[in-house]
Design an enzyme around this catalytic site. Structure first.
Site, PDB file in Angstrom:
ATOM      1  N   LYS A   2      20.549   3.361 -27.785  1.00  0.00           N
ATOM      2  CA  LYS A   2      20.733   2.467 -26.629  1.00  0.00           C
ATOM      3  C   LYS A   2      20.560   3.228 -25.315  1.00  0.00           C
ATOM      4  CE  LYS A   2      24.977   1.403 -27.831  1.00  0.00           C
ATOM      5  NZ  LYS A   2      25.106   2.271 -29.024  1.00  0.00           N
ATOM      6  N   ARG A  59      33.744   5.870 -35.705  1.00  0.00           N
ATOM      7  CA  ARG A  59      33.006   5.021 -34.748  1.00  0.00           C
ATOM      8  C   ARG A  59      32.235   3.917 -35.476  1.00  0.00           C
ATOM      9  NH1 ARG A  59      29.716   9.432 -31.764  1.00  0.00           N
ATOM     10  NH2 ARG A  59      28.846   7.797 -30.462  1.00  0.00           N
ATOM     11  N   ARG A  88      32.058  -4.539 -25.915  1.00  0.00           N
ATOM     12  CA  ARG A  88      32.194  -3.956 -27.245  1.00  0.00           C
ATOM     13  C   ARG A  88      33.233  -4.701 -28.070  1.00  0.00           C
ATOM     14  NH1 ARG A  88      30.390   1.462 -26.202  1.00  0.00           N
ATOM     15  NH2 ARG A  88      30.459   2.781 -28.038  1.00  0.00           N
TER      16      ARG A  88
HETATM   17  P1  AP5 Z   1      21.405   7.753 -27.895  1.00  0.00           P
HETATM   18  O1  AP5 Z   1      20.357   7.104 -27.053  1.00  0.00           O
HETATM   19  O2  AP5 Z   1      22.319   8.739 -27.255  1.00  0.00           O
HETATM   20  O3  AP5 Z   1      22.206   6.611 -28.689  1.00  0.00           O
HETATM   21  P2  AP5 Z   1      23.295   5.594 -28.168  1.00  0.00           P
HETATM   22  O4  AP5 Z   1      23.091   4.321 -28.913  1.00  0.00           O
HETATM   23  O5  AP5 Z   1      23.293   5.529 -26.684  1.00  0.00           O
HETATM   24  O6  AP5 Z   1      24.569   6.331 -28.734  1.00  0.00           O
HETATM   25  P3  AP5 Z   1      26.004   6.617 -28.110  1.00  0.00           P
HETATM   26  O7  AP5 Z   1      26.681   7.529 -29.104  1.00  0.00           O
HETATM   27  O8  AP5 Z   1      25.954   7.105 -26.718  1.00  0.00           O
HETATM   28  O9  AP5 Z   1      26.598   5.219 -28.179  1.00  0.00           O
HETATM   29  P4  AP5 Z   1      28.037   4.853 -28.374  1.00  0.00           P
HETATM   30  O10 AP5 Z   1      27.928   3.388 -28.232  1.00  0.00           O
HETATM   31  O11 AP5 Z   1      28.714   5.322 -29.593  1.00  0.00           O
HETATM   32  O12 AP5 Z   1      28.783   5.711 -27.271  1.00  0.00           O
HETATM   33  P5  AP5 Z   1      29.146   5.411 -25.764  1.00  0.00           P
HETATM   34  O13 AP5 Z   1      28.706   6.547 -24.977  1.00  0.00           O
HETATM   35  O14 AP5 Z   1      28.726   4.031 -25.373  1.00  0.00           O
HETATM   36  O15 AP5 Z   1      20.647   8.443 -29.131  1.00  0.00           O
HETATM   37  C1  AP5 Z   1      21.350   9.183 -30.111  1.00  0.00           C
HETATM   38  C2  AP5 Z   1      20.494  10.368 -30.565  1.00  0.00           C
HETATM   39  O16 AP5 Z   1      19.294   9.890 -31.187  1.00  0.00           O
HETATM   40  C3  AP5 Z   1      20.014  11.281 -29.419  1.00  0.00           C
HETATM   41  O17 AP5 Z   1      20.000  12.597 -29.871  1.00  0.00           O
HETATM   42  C4  AP5 Z   1      18.585  10.797 -29.119  1.00  0.00           C
HETATM   43  O18 AP5 Z   1      17.769  11.844 -28.624  1.00  0.00           O
HETATM   44  C5  AP5 Z   1      18.121  10.322 -30.489  1.00  0.00           C
HETATM   45  N1  AP5 Z   1      17.252   9.144 -30.397  1.00  0.00           N
HETATM   46  C6  AP5 Z   1      17.419   8.080 -29.572  1.00  0.00           C
HETATM   47  N2  AP5 Z   1      16.441   7.177 -29.777  1.00  0.00           N
HETATM   48  C7  AP5 Z   1      15.649   7.701 -30.760  1.00  0.00           C
HETATM   49  C8  AP5 Z   1      14.485   7.226 -31.424  1.00  0.00           C
HETATM   50  N3  AP5 Z   1      13.942   6.037 -31.120  1.00  0.00           N
HETATM   51  N4  AP5 Z   1      13.934   8.015 -32.385  1.00  0.00           N
HETATM   52  C9  AP5 Z   1      14.497   9.212 -32.707  1.00  0.00           C
HETATM   53  N5  AP5 Z   1      15.606   9.717 -32.101  1.00  0.00           N
HETATM   54  C10 AP5 Z   1      16.171   8.957 -31.143  1.00  0.00           C
HETATM   55  O19 AP5 Z   1      30.743   5.368 -25.859  1.00  0.00           O
HETATM   56  C11 AP5 Z   1      31.496   6.528 -26.140  1.00  0.00           C
HETATM   57  C12 AP5 Z   1      32.965   6.166 -26.220  1.00  0.00           C
HETATM   58  O20 AP5 Z   1      33.410   5.624 -24.953  1.00  0.00           O
HETATM   59  C13 AP5 Z   1      33.344   5.080 -27.257  1.00  0.00           C
HETATM   60  O21 AP5 Z   1      33.495   5.604 -28.556  1.00  0.00           O
HETATM   61  C14 AP5 Z   1      34.661   4.567 -26.645  1.00  0.00           C
HETATM   62  O22 AP5 Z   1      35.725   5.438 -26.897  1.00  0.00           O
HETATM   63  C15 AP5 Z   1      34.378   4.578 -25.145  1.00  0.00           C
HETATM   64  N6  AP5 Z   1      33.793   3.299 -24.689  1.00  0.00           N
HETATM   65  C16 AP5 Z   1      32.545   3.121 -24.169  1.00  0.00           C
HETATM   66  N7  AP5 Z   1      32.333   1.829 -23.865  1.00  0.00           N
HETATM   67  C17 AP5 Z   1      33.479   1.176 -24.198  1.00  0.00           C
HETATM   68  C18 AP5 Z   1      33.860  -0.188 -24.150  1.00  0.00           C
HETATM   69  N8  AP5 Z   1      33.027  -1.140 -23.713  1.00  0.00           N
HETATM   70  N9  AP5 Z   1      35.114  -0.510 -24.561  1.00  0.00           N
HETATM   71  C19 AP5 Z   1      35.982   0.421 -24.998  1.00  0.00           C
HETATM   72  N10 AP5 Z   1      35.658   1.739 -25.108  1.00  0.00           N
HETATM   73  C20 AP5 Z   1      34.413   2.109 -24.709  1.00  0.00           C
END
Ligand code: AP5
Length: 207
Positions: free
Chosen positions: A13, A166, A88
């Site tokens: 994402k 997660r 979320r």
């Molecule tokens: P990446 O693009 O980083 O993936 P992502 O979907 O953004 O993953 P996140 O781990 O950031 O999402 P998340 O939803 O768990 O965490 P968030 O930061 O929102 O890609 C991942 C990897 O794959 C990278 O190495 C990239 O290079 C590679 N990649 C990407 N696309 C690719 C492709 N097409 N092909 C190959 N490789 C690829 O949240 C973190 C924490 O914050 C949560 O756990 C929670 O505690 C808190 N939080 C955030 N939002 C909320 C909310 N709304 N409510 C409550 N708590 C929240």
């Protein structure tokens, strides 16, 4: 347009959101990134949420909704935005309906194996938060950010025990949003398995 990016952790994402933000000239709003910046700056919010993020649990709806409401009141969101990682939970989605109109909820479709492979190989720049991957998106020099020369690290929530948690949290609390937005005819599925530039081309065809 006002987009929501929905999908499991590590679906890509954030990676696609950065590309769409650049192409469409709209802000990329990542709640995870806002929390991580607060942790890095050791603000009261950061101190409150650090242990929650490390474990892979969700920050409370109250805190998160207030933060997003405030961010969406900024003038740079007037011509559209990408909400990455919000909503979320169903209460967050219901609260969002009272804040702003959403045009599309883009649902990233990927298997658990795909998620685990992406998260366990992710590396992030300590300085500018640029994402890399040890197999799919290697930096030119090992452990050094191409953009700013910063050191790369492994996010605490990318350790195996947090990844498993997660995924459980995603299934129980976030996956129900797929039907929520399907019922509102706002859901648009996207195949998250191909390389990021192929997904971007697919996204541009749809929007
Ligand atoms: P990446 O693009 O980083 O993936 P992502 O979907 O953004 O993953 P996140 O781990 O950031 O999402 P998340 O939803 O768990 O965490 P968030 O930061 O929102 O890609 C991942 C990897 O794959 C990278 O190495 C990239 O290079 C590679 N990649 C990407 N696309 C690719 C492709 N097409 N092909 C190959 N490789 C690829 O949240 C973190 C924490 O914050 C949560 O756990 C929670 O505690 C808190 N939080 C955030 N939002 C909320 C909310 N709304 N409510 C409550 N708590 C929240």
């Amino acid at each position: 347009m006002n987009f929501i990016f929905l999908g499991p952790p590590g679906a890509g994402k954030g990676t696609l959101a950065a590309k769409v933000a650049e192409s469409y000239k709209i802000p990329h709003i990542s709640t995870g990134e806002i929390f991580r910046a607060a942790i890095k700056a050791q603000t009261p919010l950061g101190q409150k949420v650090k242990a929650i993020l490390d474990s892979g649990a969700l920050v409370s709806d109250d805190i998160t909704i207030e933060l997003v409401k405030d961010r969406l009141s900024q003038p740079d969101t007037k011509n559209g935005f990408i909400l990455d990682g919000f909503p979320r939970t169903i209460p967050q989605a219901e609260a969002l309906e009272n804040i702003v109109k959403i045009d599309a909820a883009v649902n990233f479709d990927i298997s658990d194996e795909g998620v685990i492979e992406r998260l366990s190989g992710r590396r992030v720049c300590k300085n500018c938060s640029q994402n890399y991957h040890i197999k799919f998106l290697k930096p030119a020099k090992e452990n050094v950010c191409d953009k700013c020369g910063g050191e790369l690290f492994i996010r605490d929530d990318d350790k195996p025990e947090s990844i498993a948690h997660r995924l459980e949290v995603y299934r129980s609390q976030t996956a129900p949003l797929i039907d929520f937005y399907k019922n509102k005819k706002l859901l648009v599925d996207i195949d998250a398995k191909p390389a990021a530039d192929i997904i971007l081309a697919e996204f541009k065809k749809k929007f």
